[in-house]
Design a protein around this motif. Structure first.
Motif, PDB file in Angstrom:
ATOM      1  N   LEU A 121       0.809  -1.211   0.000  1.00 21.24           N
ATOM      2  CA  LEU A 121       0.000   0.000   0.000  1.00 21.24           C
ATOM      3  C   LEU A 121       0.844   1.262   0.000  1.00 21.24           C
ATOM      4  O   LEU A 121       0.352   2.338  -0.346  1.00 21.24           O
ATOM      5  N   SER A 122       2.089   1.155   0.412  1.00 20.82           N
ATOM      6  CA  SER A 122       2.937   2.338   0.549  1.00 20.82           C
ATOM      7  C   SER A 122       3.359   2.857  -0.826  1.00 20.82           C
ATOM      8  O   SER A 122       2.905   2.376  -1.856  1.00 20.82           O
ATOM      9  N   GLY A 123       4.234   3.839  -0.833  1.00 27.46           N
ATOM     10  CA  GLY A 123       4.569   4.504  -2.074  1.00 27.46           C
ATOM     11  C   GLY A 123       5.603   3.801  -2.922  1.00 27.46           C
ATOM     12  O   GLY A 123       6.325   2.911  -2.481  1.00 27.46           O
ATOM     13  N   ALA A 124       5.664   4.231  -4.196  1.00 24.30           N
ATOM     14  CA  ALA A 124       6.697   3.790  -5.137  1.00 24.30           C
ATOM     15  C   ALA A 124       6.715   2.285  -5.336  1.00 24.30           C
ATOM     16  O   ALA A 124       7.769   1.682  -5.529  1.00 24.30           O
ATOM     17  N   GLY A 125       5.531   1.666  -5.319  1.00 26.80           N
ATOM     18  CA  GLY A 125       5.421   0.237  -5.520  1.00 26.80           C
ATOM     19  C   GLY A 125       4.968  -0.137  -6.922  1.00 26.80           C
ATOM     20  O   GLY A 125       5.003   0.692  -7.844  1.00 26.80           O
ATOM     21  N   PRO A 126       4.507  -1.376  -7.104  1.00 26.43           N
ATOM     22  CA  PRO A 126       4.118  -1.850  -8.440  1.00 26.43           C
ATOM     23  C   PRO A 126       2.990  -1.047  -9.065  1.00 26.43           C
ATOM     24  O   PRO A 126       2.986  -0.820 -10.285  1.00 26.43           O
ATOM     25  N   SER A 127       2.021  -0.619  -8.256  1.00 26.67           N
ATOM     26  CA  SER A 127       0.912   0.166  -8.804  1.00 26.67           C
ATOM     27  C   SER A 127       1.403   1.522  -9.303  1.00 26.67           C
ATOM     28  O   SER A 127       0.969   2.005 -10.354  1.00 26.67           O
ATOM     29  N   CYS A 128       2.317   2.122  -8.556  1.00 29.15           N
ATOM     30  CA  CYS A 128       2.906   3.386  -9.001  1.00 29.15           C
ATOM     31  C   CYS A 128       3.661   3.208 -10.314  1.00 29.15           C
ATOM     32  O   CYS A 128       3.513   4.018 -11.239  1.00 29.15           O
ATOM     33  N   ARG A 129       4.440   2.152 -10.413  1.00 25.22           N
ATOM     34  CA  ARG A 129       5.213   1.941 -11.642  1.00 25.22           C
ATOM     35  C   ARG A 129       4.294   1.733 -12.844  1.00 25.22           C
ATOM     36  O   ARG A 129       4.555   2.251 -13.941  1.00 25.22           O
ATOM     37  N   TYR A 155      13.798  13.522   0.070  1.00 25.34           N
ATOM     38  CA  TYR A 155      12.501  13.846   0.663  1.00 25.34           C
ATOM     39  C   TYR A 155      11.598  12.624   0.597  1.00 25.34           C
ATOM     40  O   TYR A 155      11.882  11.655  -0.103  1.00 25.34           O
ATOM     41  N   ASN A 156      10.492  12.672   1.312  1.00 27.77           N
ATOM     42  CA  ASN A 156       9.458  11.648   1.154  1.00 27.77           C
ATOM     43  C   ASN A 156       8.357  12.230   0.287  1.00 27.77           C
ATOM     44  O   ASN A 156       7.376  12.782   0.772  1.00 27.77           O
ATOM     45  N   TYR A 157       8.520  12.126  -1.021  1.00 26.36           N
ATOM     46  CA  TYR A 157       7.599  12.705  -1.988  1.00 26.36           C
ATOM     47  C   TYR A 157       6.876  11.620  -2.790  1.00 26.36           C
ATOM     48  O   TYR A 157       6.411  11.855  -3.894  1.00 26.36           O
ATOM     49  N   ARG A 158       6.771  10.417  -2.224  1.00 29.52           N
ATOM     50  CA  ARG A 158       6.188   9.299  -2.957  1.00 29.52           C
ATOM     51  C   ARG A 158       4.655   9.357  -2.945  1.00 29.52           C
ATOM     52  O   ARG A 158       4.045   9.779  -1.965  1.00 29.52           O
ATOM     53  N   LEU A 159       4.061   8.887  -4.017  1.00 29.24           N
ATOM     54  CA  LEU A 159       2.617   8.656  -4.082  1.00 29.24           C
ATOM     55  C   LEU A 159       2.339   7.245  -3.602  1.00 29.24           C
ATOM     56  O   LEU A 159       3.075   6.309  -3.929  1.00 29.24           O
ATOM     57  N   SER A 160       1.283   7.057  -2.799  1.00 26.76           N
ATOM     58  CA  SER A 160       0.964   5.712  -2.330  1.00 26.76           C
ATOM     59  C   SER A 160       0.461   4.849  -3.481  1.00 26.76           C
ATOM     60  O   SER A 160      -0.086   5.346  -4.470  1.00 26.76           O
ATOM     61  N   ASP A 161       0.628   3.549  -3.344  1.00 26.13           N
ATOM     62  CA  ASP A 161       0.132   2.646  -4.376  1.00 26.13           C
ATOM     63  C   ASP A 161      -1.391   2.631  -4.430  1.00 26.13           C
ATOM     64  O   ASP A 161      -1.980   2.319  -5.474  1.00 26.13           O
ATOM     65  N   VAL A 162      -2.044   2.959  -3.320  1.00 28.86           N
ATOM     66  CA  VAL A 162      -3.507   3.068  -3.330  1.00 28.86           C
ATOM     67  C   VAL A 162      -3.937   4.202  -4.260  1.00 28.86           C
ATOM     68  O   VAL A 162      -4.816   4.033  -5.117  1.00 28.86           O
ATOM     69  N   ALA A 163      -3.313   5.356  -4.097  1.00 28.88           N
ATOM     70  CA  ALA A 163      -3.636   6.491  -4.960  1.00 28.88           C
ATOM     71  C   ALA A 163      -3.273   6.198  -6.416  1.00 28.88           C
ATOM     72  O   ALA A 163      -3.993   6.589  -7.345  1.00 28.88           O
ATOM     73  N   ALA A 164      -2.160   5.504  -6.629  1.00 29.87           N
ATOM     74  CA  ALA A 164      -1.747   5.178  -7.995  1.00 29.87           C
ATOM     75  C   ALA A 164      -2.751   4.260  -8.674  1.00 29.87           C
ATOM     76  O   ALA A 164      -2.972   4.354  -9.886  1.00 29.87           O
ATOM     77  N   ALA A 165      -3.369   3.363  -7.909  1.00 32.47           N
ATOM     78  CA  ALA A 165      -4.399   2.494  -8.483  1.00 32.47           C
ATOM     79  C   ALA A 165      -5.591   3.313  -8.950  1.00 32.47           C
ATOM     80  O   ALA A 165      -6.157   3.065 -10.028  1.00 32.47           O
TER      81      ALA A 165
END
Length: 379
Positions: free
Chosen positions: A29-37, A235-245
């Motif tokens: 669910l956290s940022g910069a994961g498979p959904s973000c990619r 910085y911590n500027y990542r989008l969560s994978d939930v939002a990316a979905a």
């Protein structure tokens, strides 16, 4: 009670909920994961760039873009003045100084002549803004940038789906940034993206947006135990994978969302085009406007506060357009940019979103016509 026509409204539903549920099953669910990619690949293809980086919001994308382009203390960056101050703030975050340029009176983006006049020996780049989504004059701005050895950056916060001379917004500068805030054309509530064709800038931005190390996903397939080291403060500027979905679904919706906004804009133009006390927004022939907002310019004889109060009393939400940045106290400036200042005083945003029905457009148009022609709306 009068039904309220909202100023903005996201278009979300079962598809977005299903996408969220799918992410929940992965455990990431956290940022910069498979959904973000997956979203980054799809978004880069949509805007016609080699790289996209999903970020927590457009402000963080702006900051990253300026950082990797090299803006820093002692530098000046020329910024189109008529914009939400996140644009100017992002320059200040790097230690550089924003120098605001006045804007065109018709489409409200930076006037290329004003940009060139603002260049000094300290200028390192130009940060153009696409007000409410319609792209600025990028051919002229690129020529100025090249002539003076500057980089060019596009604040495309409102511009998903827009085009300039057949080229997608986001592909018009060295770096561009987008917003996925709740009022934007595609949204996850919050979020943003940085896009570029330059691999060096994309790689550096990706490192900085995860505290200064490579994201965990890049180490996922390792057969040993890599321990990254920090050689740069990020910085911590990542989008969560939930939002990316959510954004993957929104991106698939984009053509329909744009068509609905364009239909509403055309209906406003037909219903309000003859109103002498109101100037309607224009779409230049060589650009496609995504109509993130629909902003009208009130005649100087009208009291905007009274007009807004009366529209709201009739159930029509409205607000001012955006900011003449040079007038904001945070910048401590004494610049005089008359076009931007005049727009700031006379602009009024009326309802615009992809869910807006033709009946609601007629309701808004009737209310606008009644209110601005009423004697009580005069100064």
């Amino acid at each position: 009670m009068t039904d309220v026509v909202p100023l903005g409204q996201p278009t979300v539903g079962e598809e977005e909920l299903a996408a969220i549920a799918e992410v929940f099953t992965t455990g990431w669910l956290s940022g910069a994961g498979p959904s973000c990619r997956a979203f980054e690949q799809a978004f880069a293809a949509t805007v016609g760039t080699a790289h996209a980086l999903a970020t927590s919001n457009c402000g963080s994308a702006l900051h990253l873009g300026l950082e990797v382009l090299g803006a820093g203390p002692g530098d000046e960056v020329i910024v189109g003045d008529y914009t939400f101050p996140a644009t100017g703030h992002s320059v200040m975050w790097t230690g550089a100084t924003p120098v605001f340029a006045d804007v065109r009176p018709d489409i409200w983006s930076a006037d290329p002549a004003a940009v060139e006049a603002a260049i000094t020996p300290r200028t390192v780049g130009i940060l153009a803004v696409d007000p409410f989504g319609q792209p600025a004059d990028y051919d002229e701005l690129r020529a100025i940038a090249d002539k003076h050895g500057l980089w060019l950056m596009e604040d495309a916060a409102c511009s998903a789906g827009a085009t300039y001379k057949g080229r997608p917004a986001g592909s018009l500068a060295d770096v561009a940034t987008f917003s996925f805030h709740g009022r934007k054309g595609i949204t996850a509530g919050e979020g943003g993206a940085l896009v570029t064709d330059r691999t060096d800038l994309a790689d550096h931005a990706r490192k900085l947006h995860t505290y200064g190390i490579e994201p965990a996903l890049t180490r996922e397939a390792s057969t040993d135990l890599p321990v990254p080291s920090f050689d740069e403060a990020g910085y911590n500027y990542r989008l969560s994978d939930v939002a990316a979905a959510i954004m993957q679904v929104q991106l698939r919706r984009l053509p329909t969302l744009l068509a609905n906004r364009r239909r509403a804009a055309a209906e406003y133009a037909e219903l309000l085009g003859d109103l002498e006390l109101v100037t309607l927004p224009v779409e230049l022939a060589d650009r496609e406007h995504p109509w993130q907002s629909y902003v009208i310019t009130l005649d100087p004889s009208l009291d905007r506060g009274v007009v807004a109060t009366e529209l709201r009393a009739r159930g029509v939400q409205c607000n001012f357009g955006t900011y003449a940045s040079h007038l904001q106290p945070v910048y401590g400036l004494k610049q005089q940019l008359p076009v931007s200042a005049d727009l700031f005083a006379r602009h009024l945003a009326v309802p615009m979103h992809a869910n807006l029905t033709s009946e609601q457009v007629r309701t808004v148009a009737t209310a606008v016509r009644d209110v601005v022609t009423a004697p009580t709306s005069r100064r």
